[in-house]
Write an enzyme that holds these catalytic residues in place. Structure first.
Site, PDB file in Angstrom:
ATOM      1  N   GLN A  99       1.345  -6.199   5.773  1.00  0.00           N
ATOM      2  CA  GLN A  99       1.672  -5.928   4.393  1.00  0.00           C
ATOM      3  C   GLN A  99       3.016  -6.576   4.072  1.00  0.00           C
ATOM      4  O   GLN A  99       3.456  -7.430   4.844  1.00  0.00           O
ATOM      5  CB  GLN A  99       1.684  -4.423   4.174  1.00  0.00           C
ATOM      6  CG  GLN A  99       0.297  -3.794   4.477  1.00  0.00           C
ATOM      7  CD  GLN A  99       0.118  -2.368   4.006  1.00  0.00           C
ATOM      8  OE1 GLN A  99       1.000  -1.761   3.438  1.00  0.00           O
ATOM      9  NE2 GLN A  99      -1.074  -1.784   4.275  1.00  0.00           N
ATOM     10  N   ASN A 102      -6.690   1.735   2.785  1.00  0.00           N
ATOM     11  CA  ASN A 102      -7.413   2.985   2.968  1.00  0.00           C
ATOM     12  C   ASN A 102      -6.960   4.037   1.942  1.00  0.00           C
ATOM     13  O   ASN A 102      -7.741   4.896   1.537  1.00  0.00           O
ATOM     14  CB  ASN A 102      -7.184   3.529   4.384  1.00  0.00           C
ATOM     15  CG  ASN A 102      -7.749   2.599   5.452  1.00  0.00           C
ATOM     16  OD1 ASN A 102      -8.639   1.789   5.171  1.00  0.00           O
ATOM     17  ND2 ASN A 102      -7.242   2.696   6.665  1.00  0.00           N
ATOM     18  N   ASN A 136     -12.129  -0.704  -0.988  1.00  0.00           N
ATOM     19  CA  ASN A 136     -11.481  -1.235   0.213  1.00  0.00           C
ATOM     20  C   ASN A 136     -12.277  -0.863   1.455  1.00  0.00           C
ATOM     21  O   ASN A 136     -12.615   0.313   1.644  1.00  0.00           O
ATOM     22  CB  ASN A 136     -10.067  -0.653   0.352  1.00  0.00           C
ATOM     23  CG  ASN A 136      -9.378  -1.092   1.644  1.00  0.00           C
ATOM     24  OD1 ASN A 136      -9.009  -2.258   1.771  1.00  0.00           O
ATOM     25  ND2 ASN A 136      -9.231  -0.175   2.591  1.00  0.00           N
ATOM     26  N   GLU A 137     -12.575  -1.833   2.285  1.00  0.00           N
ATOM     27  CA  GLU A 137     -13.200  -1.600   3.601  1.00  0.00           C
ATOM     28  C   GLU A 137     -14.290  -0.529   3.564  1.00  0.00           C
ATOM     29  O   GLU A 137     -14.282   0.409   4.375  1.00  0.00           O
ATOM     30  CB  GLU A 137     -12.133  -1.254   4.653  1.00  0.00           C
ATOM     31  CG  GLU A 137     -11.194  -2.397   4.918  1.00  0.00           C
ATOM     32  CD  GLU A 137     -10.281  -2.213   6.134  1.00  0.00           C
ATOM     33  OE1 GLU A 137     -10.183  -1.094   6.658  1.00  0.00           O
ATOM     34  OE2 GLU A 137      -9.680  -3.212   6.566  1.00  0.00           O
ATOM     35  N   GLU A 191       0.854  -1.199   0.000  1.00  0.00           N
ATOM     36  CA  GLU A 191       0.000   0.000   0.000  1.00  0.00           C
ATOM     37  C   GLU A 191       0.887   1.244   0.000  1.00  0.00           C
ATOM     38  O   GLU A 191       1.987   1.245   0.563  1.00  0.00           O
ATOM     39  CB  GLU A 191      -0.901  -0.011   1.249  1.00  0.00           C
ATOM     40  CG  GLU A 191      -1.747   1.259   1.374  1.00  0.00           C
ATOM     41  CD  GLU A 191      -2.855   1.179   2.422  1.00  0.00           C
ATOM     42  OE1 GLU A 191      -2.972   0.141   3.104  1.00  0.00           O
ATOM     43  OE2 GLU A 191      -3.604   2.161   2.551  1.00  0.00           O
ATOM     44  N   TYR A 237      -7.043  -8.424  11.999  1.00  0.00           N
ATOM     45  CA  TYR A 237      -5.728  -8.223  12.616  1.00  0.00           C
ATOM     46  C   TYR A 237      -5.807  -8.636  14.084  1.00  0.00           C
ATOM     47  O   TYR A 237      -6.866  -8.567  14.702  1.00  0.00           O
ATOM     48  CB  TYR A 237      -5.320  -6.750  12.530  1.00  0.00           C
ATOM     49  CG  TYR A 237      -5.066  -6.270  11.108  1.00  0.00           C
ATOM     50  CD1 TYR A 237      -3.843  -6.486  10.496  1.00  0.00           C
ATOM     51  CD2 TYR A 237      -6.058  -5.596  10.395  1.00  0.00           C
ATOM     52  CE1 TYR A 237      -3.600  -6.041   9.202  1.00  0.00           C
ATOM     53  CE2 TYR A 237      -5.814  -5.147   9.102  1.00  0.00           C
ATOM     54  CZ  TYR A 237      -4.579  -5.366   8.512  1.00  0.00           C
ATOM     55  OH  TYR A 237      -4.339  -4.925   7.231  1.00  0.00           O
ATOM     56  N   GLU A 270      -6.556  -9.078   3.901  1.00  0.00           N
ATOM     57  CA  GLU A 270      -5.716  -8.406   4.910  1.00  0.00           C
ATOM     58  C   GLU A 270      -5.747  -9.259   6.163  1.00  0.00           C
ATOM     59  O   GLU A 270      -6.816  -9.450   6.759  1.00  0.00           O
ATOM     60  CB  GLU A 270      -6.215  -6.988   5.219  1.00  0.00           C
ATOM     61  CG  GLU A 270      -5.902  -5.989   4.125  1.00  0.00           C
ATOM     62  CD  GLU A 270      -6.245  -4.549   4.511  1.00  0.00           C
ATOM     63  OE1 GLU A 270      -6.074  -4.184   5.688  1.00  0.00           O
ATOM     64  OE2 GLU A 270      -6.688  -3.812   3.616  1.00  0.00           O
TER      65      GLU A 270
HETATM   66  O1  AHR Z   1      -3.133  -2.591   6.289  1.00  0.00           O
HETATM   67  C1  AHR Z   1      -3.339  -1.382   6.955  1.00  0.00           C
HETATM   68  C2  AHR Z   1      -4.756  -0.848   6.804  1.00  0.00           C
HETATM   69  O2  AHR Z   1      -5.628  -1.698   7.488  1.00  0.00           O
HETATM   70  C3  AHR Z   1      -5.320  -0.797   5.414  1.00  0.00           C
HETATM   71  O3  AHR Z   1      -5.007   0.362   4.738  1.00  0.00           O
HETATM   72  C4  AHR Z   1      -6.803  -0.874   5.640  1.00  0.00           C
HETATM   73  O4  AHR Z   1      -7.484  -1.479   4.595  1.00  0.00           O
HETATM   74  C5  AHR Z   1      -6.931  -1.605   6.962  1.00  0.00           C
HETATM   75  O5  AHR Z   1      -7.757  -0.916   7.837  1.00  0.00           O
END
Ligand code: AHR
Length: 499
Positions: A349, A71, A171-172, A26, A243, A290
């Site tokens: 990432q 993001n 995305n999201e 990213e 995460y 992710e």
């Molecule tokens: O990977 C970091 C961020 O986590 C990304 O930009 C977003 O998609 C997620 O909230």
């Protein structure tokens, strides 16, 4: 404590998919600038890419790489990143309160992907932009020539289209932090329109619609239902993001794989609900695009503020422990175990930003602890994922109810005659004695057995010392007479190869 498994190639889940081993680049912090790209670096190649990072990317065994966000993509104008570099504008990146000099764009990324030997996975901006700009980008990337955007790509130096297959529809978009955040119906309609148009350009694209940003979202479930109701026949995959953070509770941290397993099961039921209501013959699956450990509460995760809009600031540069690597290894085990429904995944990432590969500007590139389980799994998982019968003692991780200490998966490559067992011991305190019935594999012997663990599970690699704690031979592993036995220390990840 003892744990038992039975491994038999007659019981399969599905193929080992190379796309399970994807990652993510990213425009965020130092992932692109001083990560993959640093023209002033002594190891930069003729295109300004760091050769040391390219080499580590190949060693990591990455398959697909998602780009350019995240993001970031929800405010991105892809046109800023193409054409003569000296004419490209610097822009505010609102997502990360930074400035993007646009020295890297889709053409550079496509070139980097070829060098890294990875499949690019492109995301379009459905935050500040819409269907038309997504179609323009697709035309720019994939049409060979004879149209305005494809000819523009040619004149920018890329004669042939890139043939990018996988596209993320935003995305999201469920997240209130996302620029252009929408409710499920608004987003579902926009995603459907965009997917319809993109398929008119190329019916064989593989399209990923946004699912939930985490299982904790208030809208999780209902979001999937509404979005898929609008898009079911037009998309192939729905995304999942998740995460995990330590919060100082090791046992709870080790429950990460268990939580991912239940998130996957829930998403599957939401997908299949829509499939059933629609009486559809089509099967939508999951792009887990992710996933990682992310210690979001630490200082380096906070974006700059006020009048400060730096280029490539230090952001999300998490340092990973051996325990984090065990969690990452277990998350990969979990993704493989669900290969019937998880058809693609991306470790978020790749470089510097919550990443297995770190760099110093102008200096060294080095491996975090999490590099090792990922690289070994990607290198050795092959053929078919087997369904194991598992009997394991339970551990209780604070908030999380009892879950199995042993998390395991096996892959079987009939052609090579090789089976590989990947196992995590998720107990913070107790070793496990593994007793595996492997007679179904024939008369196999151990060709390699390694375990990643450390007396201090909080050991972290640094630029100066990234090698003193590595996966090491596990000498307790024995295979004899159809039985495999092994000692798996507390907080450990292991790989056992049998042939
Ligand atoms: O990977 C970091 C961020 O986590 C990304 O930009 C977003 O998609 C997620 O909230």
């Amino acid at each position: 404590a003892a744990a038992k498994i039975t491994i038999d190639p007659a019981f399969t889940v599905g193929p080992v998919r190379r796309r399970t081993f994807g990652a993510f680049v990213e425009h965020l912090g130092r992932c692109v600038y001083t990560g993959i790209f640093e023209p002033e670096h002594p190891k930069a190649d003729e295109d300004g890419f760091r050769a040391d990072v390219l080499e580590l990317t190949r060693e990591l065994g990455v398959s697909t790489v998602r780009y350019p966000g995240g993001n970031f993509v929800s405010g991105y104008r892809w046109e800023d990143g193409v054409g003569p570099v000296e004419q490209r504008p610097a822009r505010l990146d609102l997502a990360w309160h930074s400035t993007d000099p646009n020295l890297v764009g889709v053409d550079e990324f496509a070139k980097w992907s070829v060098k890294a030997g990875v499949e690019p996975m492109m995301a379009v901006n459905l935050g500040t932009r819409g269907t038309q700009e997504a179609l323009d980008l697709l035309e720019y990337c994939n049409i060979d020539g004879g149209t305005a955007f494809s000819d523009q790509r040619k004149s920018n130096g890329s004669e042939n289209g890139y043939g990018i297959k996988m596209w993320c529809l935003g995305n999201e978009m469920d997240g209130p932090w996302q620029i252009g955040h929408k409710n499920a119906l608004e987003y579902g309609r926009l995603a459907a329109d965009t997917a319809r148009g993109m398929r008119m350009i190329d019916p064989d694209l593989e399209l990923v619609v946004c699912g939930s940003s985490s299982p904790g979202m208030d809208t999780f479930g209902e979001w999937e239902r509404v979005v898929l109701t609008e898009t079911y026949e037009l998309v192939d995959l729905i995304s999942a993001h998740q995460y995990f953070e330590d919060f100082g509770d090791l046992q709870e941290h080790l429950a990460a794989g268990y939580k991912m397993e239940s998130f996957i099961a829930d998403i599957v039921s939401h997908i299949d609900h829509v499939k059933s209501v629609k009486k559809s013959a089509k099967q939508v699956n999951i792009s887990f695009d992710e996933w990682n450990v992310w210690h979001g509460s630490r200082a380096e995760s906070k974006a700059p503020g006020g009048k400060d809009w730096p280029v490539a600031p230090v952001l999300l540069e998490d340092r990973y422990t051996v325990a984090d690597a065990v969690v990452v290894g277990d998350l990969l085990i979990t993704l493989l175990r669900n290969t019937d429904r998880v058809h693609s995944a991306s470790l978020a990432q790749l470089v510097n930003v919550i990443a297995p590969i770190m760099t110093e500007p102008g200096g060294r590139a080095w491996k975090q602890t999490t590099f090792h389980p990922f690289a070994l799994t990607s290198r050795h998982a092959a053929g078919t994922v087997l369904q194991l019968a598992v009997e394991s003692p339970l551990v209780s991780g604070g908030k999380t109810a009892d879950f199995a200490a042993l998390s395991a998966v096996a892959t079987f490559d009939a052609e090579a005659g090789e089976a590989v067992v990947f196992a995590a011991n998720r107990s913070a305190t107790d070793a496990l004695t593994l007793d595996a019935a492997v007679a179904g594999l024939g008369n196999v012997r151990v060709i390699e057995a390694v375990t990643y663990a450390n007396k201090d599970p909080y050991w972290q690699a640094t630029a100066d010392d990234s090698t003193s704690v590595l996966p090491a031979d596990n000498v307790t592993v024995k295979a004899d007479g159809g039985r495999l036995t092994a000692e798996l220390p507390a907080v450990s990840w292991s790989m056992i190869r049998l042939a």
